[in-house]
Design a protein around this motif. Structure first.
Motif, PDB file in Angstrom:
ATOM      1  N   LEU A  42       0.831  -1.204   0.000  1.00  0.00           N
ATOM      2  CA  LEU A  42       0.000   0.000   0.000  1.00  0.00           C
ATOM      3  C   LEU A  42       0.869   1.258   0.000  1.00  0.00           C
ATOM      4  CD1 LEU A  42      -2.826   1.211   0.057  1.00  0.00           C
ATOM      5  CD2 LEU A  42      -2.787   1.018   2.536  1.00  0.00           C
ATOM      6  N   LEU A  43       1.914   1.268   0.827  1.00  0.00           N
ATOM      7  CA  LEU A  43       2.824   2.411   0.851  1.00  0.00           C
ATOM      8  C   LEU A  43       3.576   2.527  -0.472  1.00  0.00           C
ATOM      9  CD1 LEU A  43       4.184   4.790   2.270  1.00  0.00           C
ATOM     10  CD2 LEU A  43       5.863   3.165   3.158  1.00  0.00           C
ATOM     11  N   ALA A  44       4.081   1.415  -0.988  1.00  0.00           N
ATOM     12  CA  ALA A  44       4.825   1.443  -2.252  1.00  0.00           C
ATOM     13  C   ALA A  44       3.949   1.968  -3.388  1.00  0.00           C
ATOM     14  CB  ALA A  44       5.351   0.050  -2.589  1.00  0.00           C
ATOM     15  N   ALA A  45       2.705   1.510  -3.452  1.00  0.00           N
ATOM     16  CA  ALA A  45       1.784   1.969  -4.497  1.00  0.00           C
ATOM     17  C   ALA A  45       1.461   3.446  -4.331  1.00  0.00           C
ATOM     18  CB  ALA A  45       0.508   1.134  -4.475  1.00  0.00           C
ATOM     19  N   SER A  46       1.287   3.901  -3.099  1.00  0.00           N
ATOM     20  CA  SER A  46       0.986   5.315  -2.845  1.00  0.00           C
ATOM     21  C   SER A  46       2.147   6.211  -3.249  1.00  0.00           C
ATOM     22  CB  SER A  46       0.661   5.526  -1.365  1.00  0.00           C
ATOM     23  OG  SER A  46      -0.507   4.829  -1.017  1.00  0.00           O
ATOM     24  N   VAL A  47       3.363   5.793  -2.932  1.00  0.00           N
ATOM     25  CA  VAL A  47       4.546   6.571  -3.315  1.00  0.00           C
ATOM     26  C   VAL A  47       4.643   6.647  -4.842  1.00  0.00           C
ATOM     27  CG1 VAL A  47       7.078   6.602  -3.286  1.00  0.00           C
ATOM     28  CG2 VAL A  47       5.803   6.143  -1.176  1.00  0.00           C
ATOM     29  N   CYS A  48       4.382   5.537  -5.519  1.00  0.00           N
ATOM     30  CA  CYS A  48       4.413   5.539  -6.990  1.00  0.00           C
ATOM     31  C   CYS A  48       3.346   6.460  -7.569  1.00  0.00           C
ATOM     32  CB  CYS A  48       4.223   4.129  -7.529  1.00  0.00           C
ATOM     33  SG  CYS A  48       5.630   3.048  -7.248  1.00  0.00           S
TER      34      CYS A  48
END
Length: 75
Positions: A42-48
């Motif tokens: 979820l964090l990785a997708a949000s940063v992207c």
């Protein structure tokens, strides 16, 4: 997406182009740290989505389908 959500790129009227953004072809100089149990998909997708580089912990990549499942988040 919420109609009230702005991306970091849209919210800042200044240029964020750096050597890092040019090298990685990202919009903002933001890279998440792949920390097991703390920083998941979820964090990785949000940063992207914000224009940075979101990273996942490498053990997730060894199980078929787990990378896509992790980014998709809980059902």
């Amino acid at each position: 997406h919420s109609p009230y959500t702005l991306s970091l790129h849209d919210a800042l009227p200044i240029s964020l182009q750096t050597r890092l953004t040019k090298l990685l072809n990202i919009r903002v100089p933001l890279v998440s740290a792949p920390m097991t149990g703390v920083a998941g998909g979820l964090l990785a997708a949000s940063v992207c989505r914000a224009g940075g580089l979101g990273l996942l912990v490498s053990p997730l990549l060894h199980v078929k389908g787990s990378c896509a499942d992790e980014i998709a988040g809980p059902l």
